[in-house]
Design an enzyme around this catalytic site. Structure first.
Site, mmCIF file in Angstrom:
data_model
loop_
_atom_site.group_PDB
_atom_site.id
_atom_site.type_symbol
_atom_site.label_atom_id
_atom_site.label_comp_id
_atom_site.label_asym_id
_atom_site.label_seq_id
_atom_site.Cartn_x
_atom_site.Cartn_y
_atom_site.Cartn_z
ATOM 1 N N GLU A 175 0.932 -1.155 -0.050
ATOM 2 C CA GLU A 175 0.018 0.052 0.010
ATOM 3 C C GLU A 175 0.785 1.234 0.021
ATOM 4 O OE1 GLU A 175 -2.824 -0.113 3.202
ATOM 5 O OE2 GLU A 175 -4.040 -1.153 1.999
ATOM 6 N N GLU A 199 -6.184 -7.959 -0.676
ATOM 7 C CA GLU A 199 -6.574 -8.032 0.526
ATOM 8 C C GLU A 199 -7.980 -7.745 0.697
ATOM 9 O OE1 GLU A 199 -4.785 -5.485 3.659
ATOM 10 O OE2 GLU A 199 -2.834 -5.911 2.672
HETATM 11 C C1 GLA Z 1 -4.224 -2.775 5.196
HETATM 12 C C2 GLA Z 1 -2.579 -3.369 5.111
HETATM 13 C C3 GLA Z 1 -2.561 -4.629 5.794
HETATM 14 C C4 GLA Z 1 -3.291 -4.619 7.065
HETATM 15 C C5 GLA Z 1 -4.652 -4.099 6.776
HETATM 16 C C6 GLA Z 1 -5.694 -4.146 7.874
HETATM 17 O O1 GLA Z 1 -4.644 -3.118 3.973
HETATM 18 O O2 GLA Z 1 -1.787 -3.646 3.712
HETATM 19 O O3 GLA Z 1 -1.268 -5.097 6.156
HETATM 20 O O4 GLA Z 1 -2.848 -3.549 8.234
HETATM 21 O O5 GLA Z 1 -4.750 -3.005 6.318
HETATM 22 O O6 GLA Z 1 -5.859 -5.139 8.597
#
Ligand code: GLA
Length: 594
Positions: free
Chosen positions: A161, A237
Site C-alpha cells: 500500500e 486483501e
Molecule cells: C492494510 C494493510 C494490511 C493490514 C490491513 C488492515 O490493507 O495492507 O497490512 O494492515 O490494512 O488489517
C-alpha cells in the site's frame, strides 16, 4: 536469462504454466502461528477450497540485529513454504520491506528506524542500503521455493500500500529491481487501496497492480479496471474482519455479508486473497499500533474474525466461504475439520511473587546516563520495558514533568511507592507528586506497547522521550535497566514473598504457578482480578494481558504444553485481587460494538 515465470497475465486474467488460472487465496502469517500447527492450518486452507495462501515476511524479526538472519522455529519460512507445497497450495509472498499488518513497526526493524533523520520507505540510501543487505540474506534460502525452481511461490509483492504513504517512484523501482537482480523471476505485484490516487502513487509500469478492499466490490473493481484497462483484476486483501485496539470494542463482521461480497468478487471473475483466512496471535511483544489523533496499540489476539478462529477452528465464515467457493471452483470433497479438543477447565494458583523493582538489577546491568534519560531506542532495546532510576534533588509537592511524553506507558514510584501512571494514549506528560526528602529515589517503569505500523509515525521512539523535571528542576543521573524479557526470568524463589490479594497497587512483580496437564490441548488463559502485564507458559511468551479489554483471554497453543507439570509466569504490573488464573475452553475476545 531467468526462466519464464509460472504465473503470467493475459488480457483479463492469470495464466499458470500457460493455462487460465484464478487465484483463490487466504492470508495466514506463519509468524503468528505456532510452527507445530502450520501443517494443520494449511490443510484447513486447502479444504475450504483455497488454492493459494499468502504471507508477509517480518523484517524486524528475521533481522533482529544488522547482518543476522534468523530463520528457525516460528521464523522458519523455508519450512512453511515446503509445507504449503506438500499441501498442494501456491503461495503469494509479501516480503515488505514494510508490511503494516498491525505488526510492531510495520515490520521495520527498530535498529533501522532509530537512525536519526532516516527517510523510511524512500530512496534514501540509508534505507535502501539496509534493505539491499537484508534481501542479500533473506532471498538465497527462499529462491529454491519459487515456482521456477519447483516451489510454491507464484508471485511476490513489491512494498505494501505504498500509495497511502509516499510517491517515490524511484524507490519502488529500486525495490522491484532488488528482487529481480537477486533471482526473483516470478510475477511481481503491488497492492493499494482501490482509489485512483493510491493506485497511481503505489503502482509501477510493468508490475501488476492489485487493490485492497473489503466491500463496495463493483466500485472497487471498476477503479482497478480504470487504472489498468487490461490484465487480471485482483483484490489482494479482501477484508472479512478487522483488528482490535485496547480499550475499544471487539470487531466482527457478519459471515453472510462477507460471503456475499466474496461471491460478488468471484462472480466478476476476479482473483482474491481473503484477509485473513487465519489471523493467529501477536505473541510476545509483536503487536503494532495505530497513531492517528492518538496512540492506539493493537491487542494480543489477531483473531480478526477470520475464517479459522485464533485457535485454528473453522468458524461461521469457513463454512460460508467454502459454499461460495464451491459455486465457482472445485472444492475438495473431504469433510470440514472438527474443532480441535480443548483442555478441561482448570485453576492455577500463584501465591508468591518476586517484586520487580528490587529485582531489576539482577535482570540487567544498568546503563548510566549522566544527563537526561535516553530513549529505549538509544538503549538499543527493540521491545519490552525499561526501568529508569534516579534521585530527586529537591523535596516538596510539585509536578513531575516528562517533556515530550512517554512511549508508551510509564508507572512512577517515589521511594518504592507507586505514585501514578502516565499513558501516551491519553497524551499524559505531567504527574503531581510528593517528594518526601531530597535524595528520594524516583523510578519509572516504561512499557513499549507496540510500534506504530501505519502512517508517518512509523518508527516513533519508545521509553522516556525527553528531559524529566520536578517542579522545574531537571532530574539527572539515570540508571537505566533494559528489560527485554524475551524469556521470563527464573525468579529466585528464595526471595519470593507471599502475594497480597486485594492489593490493587502492590506494584510490578513476577508470579509463578504450576498446573498439571494430561494430554496437551489448546486452552485459553483467563486472569480475573489481575490488571495488566505479560504471560508465559513453559517459557513461551503468550503476550500482553490488560483488564482494559476488550480481549479477556490469551490463547495457549497445545504444542506449548507438555504432559505433567507446566509453568505459568505472569509479570503483573499493578496488582491483583486474587491469586488464581483460570484455564478455560472458550476464548473471550470481549464485547462487540452495538
Ligand atoms: C492494510 C494493510 C494490511 C493490514 C490491513 C488492515 O490493507 O495492507 O497490512 O494492515 O490494512 O488489517
Amino acid at each position: 536469462m531467468p526462466a519464464m515465470p509460472a504465473l503470467t497475465t493475459s488480457s483479463d486474467g492469470f495464466l499458470l504454466h500457460g493455462e487460465p488460472f484464478r487465484i483463490i487465496s487466504g492470508a495466514m502469517h506463519y509468524f503468528r502461528i505456532h510452527p507445530d500447527q502450520w501443517a494443520d492450518r494449511l490443510r484447513k486452507a486447502r479444504l475450504m477450497g483455497l488454492n493459494t495462501v499468502e504471507t508477509y515476511v517480518p523484517w524486524n524479526l528475521h533481522e533482529p540485529e544488522p547482518g543476522t538472519l534468523v530463520l528457525d522455529g516460528i521464523l522458519d519460512l523455508p519450512r512453511y513454504l515446503s509445507l504449503a507445497r506438500a499441501e498442494g497450495l501456491h503461495v503469494l509472498l509479501r516480503p515488505g520491506p514494510y508490511i503494516c499488518a498491525e505488526w510492531d513497526g510495520g515490520g521495520l526493524p527498530s535498529w533501522l528506524t532509530a537512525d536519526p533523520g532516516i527517510r523510511l520507505r524512500t530512496g534514501d540510501p540509508r534505507f535502501t542500503g539496509a534493505l539491499d543487505r537484508y534481501l542479500d540474506l533473506l532471498l538465497p534460502p527462499l529462491l529454491p521455493h519459487l515456482a521456477e525452481s519447483g516451489g510454491p511461490v507464484i508471485a511476490v509483492q513489491v512494498e505494501n500500500e505504498y500509495g497511502a504513504y509516499g510517491d517515490d517512484r524511484a524507490y519502488l523501482e529500486h525495490l522491484a529491481e532488488a528482487l529481480r537482480s537477486r533471482g526473483v523471476g516470478e510475477l511481481l505485484f503491488t497492492c493499494d487501496q482501490a482509489d485512483p490516487e493510491h493506485l497511481a502513487a503505489g503502482s509501477l509500469p510493468g508490475v501488476l497492480a492489485t487493490g485492497t478492499f473489503g466491500g463496495r466490490i463493483g466500485t472497487s473493481l471498476d477503479r482497478l479496471r480504470a487504472h489498468r484497462p487490461e490484465g487480471p483484476l485482483m483484490c489482494a486483501e479482501f477484508w472479512i474482519g478487522w483488528f482490535d485496539h485496547w480499550g475499544e470494542p471487539h470487531h466482527v463482521r457478519d459471515a453472510a455479508d462477507a460471503a456475499a461480497d466474496l461471491d460478488r468478487l468471484l462472480a466478476a471473475g476476479a482473483s482474491v486473497n481473503i484477509y485473513m483466512f487465519h489471523g493467529g496471535t501477536n505473541f510476545g511483544f509483536t503487536n503494532g499500533a495505530n497513531h492517528d489523533h492518538a496512540y492506539a496499540p493493537i491487542v494480543t489476539s489477531y483473531d480478526y474474525d477470520a475464517a479459522l478462529t485464533e485457535s485454528g477452528d473453522p468458524g461461521p465464515k469457513y463454512h460460508a466461504f467454502r459454499e461460495v467457493i464451491a459455486r465457482h471452483a472445485p472444492v475438495p470433497g473431504e469433510p470440514v475439520p472438527e474443532p480441535a479438543p480443548k483442555l478441561p477447565p482448570a485453576t492455577v494458583r500463584l501465591e508468591r511473587g518476586v517484586p520487580l523493582l528490587p529485582y531489576a538489577a539482577a535482570l540487567s546491568e544498568p546503563v548510566r546516563a549522566q544527563a537526561g534519560p535516553p530513549t529505549m531506542d538509544e538503549l538499543g532495546l527493540r521491545a519490552g520495558y525499561v526501568l529508569y532510576r534516579t534521585t530527586a534533588p529537591v523535596a516538596g509537592d510539585g509536578p513531575l514533568r516528562f517533556t515530550g511524553g512517554v512511549g508508551d506507558r510509564a508507572q512512577v514510584f517515589v521511594d518504592g511507592a507507586p505514585v501514578g501512571v502516565l499513558e501516551r494514549e491519553r497524551h499524559e506528560e505531567v504527574l503531581p507528586v510528593r517528594i518526601p526528602f531530597a535524595g528520594a529515589v524516583v523510578e519509572v517503569l516504561v512499557e513499549n506497547m507496540g510500534g506504530v505500523n501505519y502512517g508517518k509515525r512509523i518508527g516513533a521512539p519508545k521509553g522516556l522521550l525527553g528531559p524529566v523535571t520536578f517542579d522545574g528542576t531537571a532530574l539527572h543521573g539515570w540508571d537505566c535497566h533494559p528489560l527485554a524479557l524475551d524469556l521470563p526470568p527464573a525468579p529466585d524463589h528464595q526471595v519470593a514473598v507471599p502475594l497480597t490479594p486485594g492489593a490493587h497497587d502492590a506494584g510490578p512483580a513476577f508470579h509463578r504457578g504450576t498446573f498439571d496437564v494430561g494430554t496437551p490441548a489448546d486452552t485459553f488463559l483467563s486472569l480475573p482480578g489481575w490488571t495488566k502485564g505479560q504471560a508465559w507458559v513453559n517459557g513461551f511468551h503468550l503476550g500482553r494481558y490488560w483488564n482494559r479489554g476488550p480481549q479477556r483471554t490469551l490463547y495457549v497453543p497445545a504444542p506449548v504444553l507438555r504432559p505433567g507439570s507446566n509453568d505459568l509466569v505472569l509479570l503483573e504490573l499493578q496488582g491483583t485481587t486474587g491469586a488464581t488464573a483460570l484455564l478455560t475452553d472458550t476464548p473471550d475476545l470481549g464485547p462487540v460494538a452495538p
